[in-house]
Design a protein around this motif. Structure first.
Motif, PDB file in Angstrom:
ATOM      1  N   TYR A  22       0.606  -1.401   0.095  1.00 38.03           N
ATOM      2  CA  TYR A  22       0.383  -0.284   0.492  1.00 38.03           C
ATOM      3  C   TYR A  22       0.961   1.100  -0.284  1.00 38.03           C
ATOM      4  O   TYR A  22       0.403   2.528  -0.737  1.00 38.03           O
ATOM      5  N   TYR A  46       1.841   1.769  -3.359  1.00 34.52           N
ATOM      6  CA  TYR A  46       1.386   2.212  -4.217  1.00 34.52           C
ATOM      7  C   TYR A  46       0.839   3.775  -3.996  1.00 34.52           C
ATOM      8  O   TYR A  46       0.786   4.384  -5.496  1.00 34.52           O
ATOM      9  N   ASN A  47       1.000   4.030  -2.362  1.00 38.26           N
ATOM     10  CA  ASN A  47       0.553   5.391  -2.557  1.00 38.26           C
ATOM     11  C   ASN A  47       1.931   6.464  -3.583  1.00 38.26           C
ATOM     12  O   ASN A  47       1.896   7.772  -3.563  1.00 38.26           O
TER      13      ASN A  47
END
Length: 100
Positions: free
Chosen positions: A41, A44-45
């Motif tokens: 995550y 991805y950010n």
């Protein structure tokens, strides 16, 4: 795209799975899934916004501390020492990328 971050996340998930498969450690599996998911995550950010490093930095740093403590207690290079080193490298990488 933060391919290095995604590969690191995959390595954490794979390591948790191998800990479960070899030793039957459900804790290793759960920790691998949680930290691997948080790392993915965060990657991805970071891919979408290079200034958004909070999730990545927190997960890499926390894993470095946890595995560093395990390495100090056990003295075993595999897996605690290697994951400590990789996590610290990822922390330094993120810090360098955000400074530039």
């Amino acid at each position: 795209m933060d391919w290095i971050g995604f590969c690191y996340a995959a390595a954490i998930i794979f390591g948790g799975f191998m800990g479960y498969k070899r030793k039957g450690s459900v804790i290793s599996l759960m920790a691998g899934l949680v930290f691997g998911g948080l790392s993915a995550y965060g990657a991805y950010n970071f891919s979408n916004n290079p200034k958004d490093v909070l999730v990545s930095l927190a997960s890499y740093g926390l894993l470095a501390v946890i595995m560093g403590i395990r390495y100090k207690k056990s003295g075993k290079l595999m897996p605690a020492g290697i994951m400590t080193g990789l996590s610290l490298l990822m922390v330094f990488r993120l810090l360098l990328l955000t400074m530039v």
